[in-house]
Design an enzyme around this catalytic site. Structure first.
Site, mmCIF file in Angstrom:
data_model
loop_
_atom_site.group_PDB
_atom_site.id
_atom_site.type_symbol
_atom_site.label_atom_id
_atom_site.label_comp_id
_atom_site.label_asym_id
_atom_site.label_seq_id
_atom_site.Cartn_x
_atom_site.Cartn_y
_atom_site.Cartn_z
ATOM 1 N N GLU A 190 3.683 37.055 -34.414
ATOM 2 C CA GLU A 190 3.555 35.637 -33.242
ATOM 3 C C GLU A 190 4.947 34.704 -33.932
ATOM 4 O O GLU A 190 5.292 34.372 -33.722
ATOM 5 C CB GLU A 190 2.737 35.102 -33.355
ATOM 6 C CG GLU A 190 1.483 36.099 -32.301
ATOM 7 C CD GLU A 190 0.721 35.859 -32.087
ATOM 8 O OE1 GLU A 190 0.269 34.350 -32.276
ATOM 9 O OE2 GLU A 190 -0.784 36.622 -31.257
ATOM 10 N N GLY A 213 -1.069 43.721 -34.816
ATOM 11 C CA GLY A 213 -0.848 42.270 -35.560
ATOM 12 C C GLY A 213 -2.133 41.298 -35.072
ATOM 13 O O GLY A 213 -3.262 41.696 -35.342
ATOM 14 N N MET A 267 3.599 35.258 -24.091
ATOM 15 C CA MET A 267 2.078 34.263 -24.265
ATOM 16 C C MET A 267 2.372 32.964 -23.285
ATOM 17 O O MET A 267 2.403 32.024 -24.322
ATOM 18 C CB MET A 267 2.049 34.460 -25.916
ATOM 19 C CG MET A 267 1.061 36.402 -26.253
ATOM 20 S SD MET A 267 0.994 36.108 -27.887
ATOM 21 C CE MET A 267 2.666 35.510 -28.816
#
Length: 391
Positions: free
Chosen positions: A138, A95, A208
């Site tokens: 995400e 991804g 992240m």
């Protein structure tokens, strides 16, 4: 006798401390950078990271496809690192930020599509000798992904883990690992991620905890601050590593499964004058591109060091534990050895599972710009983990 007892206690405590992870993303497009910025698998120190995540492969239908024309060759060259470090784990990351939700929505659509994907994934990973799969979807339930994808994503991960378990047992091989990259923003976490359910079946989660601020926000701020700035209130006070890590724990993620994300790059802003260099000051766009990375608004750490050698004067923002400098109309916020060490100490002392670096090629991997040896930022973290009393 007292000295001997104390020594044994220290040894026991050290032995009882689980090894912390240092997870490092390898980006296959870094091979295209010019000159000293060109980065290929042979530039990786095989003993630097506990896990390397190969970024990226792309989802296509119910299959995994390479992004770059030479990925098969690059896979093999990364795997060659295991000859010198047999303990190194290499996972394929699927991804990334450039992949929209559509391909993932197609994979999770129903039990049939999920099963077809899992069957293909196991075959692909084994054929290419990967140790596992890192899912980097995400934005579930964002960008056209329906609300039902939150539960379907959980189903995918549960089914992946179940099949990984049974496949490893049946073929007598070590089970494939299952990991993922998860967002830092509360809005995205709440919308798309059943954190407790996902954490229960995953080997670890890479948060992240970077890109909290960038030129898109039209305000000056650090890419990856450890703490909130005193001027930040409300939603803005959530834009830091400390808040995000604690939020994941509050949602049911075990600390030892969480790796805190660290950046080897700077975020840069265009400001109207040097007098407007304070945190939260207005920004009118991206800072200048670096001569090697050539990406406006971003600099590799080695480019930051070159600017400092050329005369830039760093200032350390005490409240957020990050340095910055102003050069002309460019405001540059970044991480250095000190700030990375403090974040690694934070992970260590607060019981988290380790750290994750985005990414290998933007550290001073040649050791030519910063005067701190090769990979100074990543070494700052690994040095902390190997010597906890240095914190």
């Amino acid at each position: 006798m007292i000295l001997i007892t104390s020594f044994l206690v220290v040894l026991a405590l050290h032995a009882a401390t689980p090894a912390l992870r240092t997870v490092c993303y390898y980006t296959n497009w870094a091979q295209y950078r010019s000159g000293s910025g060109k980065f290929v698998p042979e530039n990786i120190d095989a003993h630097l990271c506990t896990h390397i995540l190969y970024a990226f492969a792309k989802p296509e239908g119910t299959e995994i496809k390479p992004f770059e024309r030479n990925d098969d060759d690059m896979y093999a060259r990364v795997m060659a690192l295991k000859r010198s470090n047999p303990n190194l784990k290499v996972l394929l990351s699927l991804g990334g930020g450039t992949v929209t939700s559509g391909p993932f929505t197609n994979i999770v659509r129903d039990a049939t599509t999920r099963s077809a994907f899992i069957t293909h994934a196991i075959t692909y990973l084994r054929k290419k000798y990967f140790d596992g799969l890192d899912i980097d979807w995400e934005f579930p339930v964002q960008h056209g992904s329906p609300a039902s994808d939150k539960q379907k994503f959980l189903h995918l991960m549960q089914e992946l883990r179940s099949r990984f378990d049974s496949e490893g047992s049946s073929c007598g091989q070590q089970r494939l690992l299952l990991t993922g990259a998860f967002p830092a923003g509360k809005e995205y976490i709440d919308a798309g991620f059943d954190v407790a359910g996902l954490a229960a079946v995953m080997d670890f989660i890479n948060i992240m905890t970077y890109d909290y601020h960038g030129p898109w926000g039209k305000k000056v701020g650090f890419n990856s601050p450890l703490y909130a700035h005193p001027s930040e209130t409300g939603w803005s006070a959530q834009l830091n590593m400390d808040w995000t890590a604690k939020y994941y724990v509050s949602l049911g993620a075990p600390k030892n499964k969480l790796n805190l994300g660290l950046g080897t790059y700077a975020r840069t802003f265009h400001i109207n004058s040097a007098s407007q260099s304070y945190i939260g000051a207005p920004s009118s766009g991206t800072g200048s591109a670096g001569p090697i990375t050539k990406d406006a608004g971003t600099l590799a750490y080695y480019e930051v060091c070159d600017l400092i050698k050329a005369g830039a004067q760093p200032i350390f923002e005490q409240s957020q534990r990050n340095p910055y400098f102003v050069q002309g109309n460019n405001w540059v916020g970044y991480d250095n050895v000190q700030s990375i060490k403090e974040k690694a100490c934070y992970a260590l002392h607060n019981g988290y599972g380790g750290v994750m670096f985005w990414e290998l090629s933007m550290d001073d991997f040649h050791g030519q710009s910063c005067g701190q040896g090769q990979y100074p930022l990543i070494h700052a973290a690994t040095d902390v983990f190997s010597n906890p009393r240095s914190c």
